[in-house]
Design an enzyme around this catalytic site. Sequence first.
Site, short mmCIF file in Angstrom:
data_model
loop_
_atom_site.label_atom_id
_atom_site.label_comp_id
_atom_site.label_asym_id
_atom_site.label_seq_id
_atom_site.Cartn_x
_atom_site.Cartn_y
_atom_site.Cartn_z
N LYS A 46 -26.49 17.64 14.94
CA LYS A 46 -26.10 16.94 13.71
C LYS A 46 -25.94 15.44 14.00
CE LYS A 46 -25.53 21.31 12.51
NZ LYS A 46 -26.56 22.16 11.95
C1 LIG Z 1 -25.81 23.72 11.95
C2 LIG Z 1 -25.56 24.44 10.71
C3 LIG Z 1 -24.54 25.40 10.59
C4 LIG Z 1 -23.73 25.86 11.76
O1 LIG Z 1 -22.94 24.86 12.33
P1 LIG Z 1 -22.14 25.17 13.68
O2 LIG Z 1 -21.22 24.00 13.81
O3 LIG Z 1 -23.13 25.25 14.78
O4 LIG Z 1 -21.41 26.44 13.48
C5 LIG Z 1 -24.31 25.97 9.35
N1 LIG Z 1 -25.05 25.62 8.27
C6 LIG Z 1 -26.04 24.73 8.35
C7 LIG Z 1 -26.83 24.38 7.12
C8 LIG Z 1 -26.35 24.12 9.57
O5 LIG Z 1 -27.36 23.25 9.64
#
Ligand SMILES: *Cc1c(COP(=O)(O)O)cnc(C)c1O
Length: 376
Positions: free
Chosen positions: A180
């Site tokens: 992210k």
């Molecule tokens: C990355 C992501 C998640 C999960 O996030 P984590 O912090 O790894 O649990 C959930 N939803 C979306 C749309 C994502 O891109």
Amino acid sequence: MIPIAKPYLNQEDAQAAYDVIMSGWITQGPRVQEFEEKFAAYTGAKHAVAVSNCTTGLHLAMIVAGIGSGDEVICPSMSYIATANSIMYVGAKPVFAEVHPETYNLDVADAEQRITSKTKAILLVHQIGMPADIDAFRALCDKHNLVLIEDAACAAGSSYKGKKIGSHSDLVCFSFHPRKVISTGDGGMVTTNNEAFSERMKLLRQHGMSVNAGARHGATKIIFEDHLEVAYNYRMTDIQAAVGIKQLEKLDWIVEERRTIAKRYLTELADIACIRLPKEESGYFTNWQSFSIYIKPEAPLSRNELMQALLDNGVASRRGVMTSHRETAYKDYCKGLSLPQTEDACDRSIIIPLFVPMSSEDITAVIQMLRSLLFS
Ligand SMILES: *Cc1c(COP(=O)(O)O)cnc(C)c1O
């Protein structure tokens, strides 16, 4: 090799982690509280609750929203699988709706068609950072008496109609996974304006404990904690939070850098007729967590051939956002379900490199490679 993504981390972030380690207080404590306050202020939400990752944040959001066994929650299949899983965790049923072909965000009309007497909520995803039309879904939820939850895993730093994502609804879940825009290794945050939600999530993330660790350590009289309900350990550590505070200070700058790179892609790939580029409509402000291009059927190479050719020439790429309903975990559950728009968007799109700092030469190399492969 030009990678697909890289977290932006520097010495300042490392120093923050070092300082926490040397302080002797390493799990949820003062730094978590500071990160929550700063994240709430940044987004414009009243409260922010730090958690171990976005998936656990989504799980807590489902619980405090009162979603449970037999309930239905509408969400896109085109998302990371954690979106649908968070609904399954509380015994509810994800009902997959179609996405819009240009934004990959949930299609309002298609979502409305799937509402039944069992529908309890809509779980909106801001697809790879591009905000969904929150107002349209808010109106739909009000009309049918549903809860609106935002999976904003990718959308820290994005805005919708002039306000930061995180301020629009009462349950907005963010991720700080390295893929992210800002990262704490793993980590997540839920923003809300609802104090009762905030308090309950704080309880649930820490074993349902009636007294938090800070209060116990600071007390001059002995206190014994009670455990008020069967809950979870979804804590963020102070080491992560300290890094998060430093990352948050850089977020707007990182987003601006990403937007500069995306602008070059949008300008310098615009004349390739056999691809479709993402669009940022007025009122929408994306952090470009990923930059996705759609390969039309008339392209000289198939999507997979293009990905291989890019790899052969030192440019990493990834398939576009996955579909959940075709994964093994959902195959039986989704038997017979067809989502043509979603499947086409997933099967014909790729994500191209975009990270900070990305050298001008690397950006040029990606553009040149795509032009030479797609114009032939
Ligand atoms: C990355 C992501 C998640 C999960 O996030 P984590 O912090 O790894 O649990 C959930 N939803 C979306 C749309 C994502 O891109």
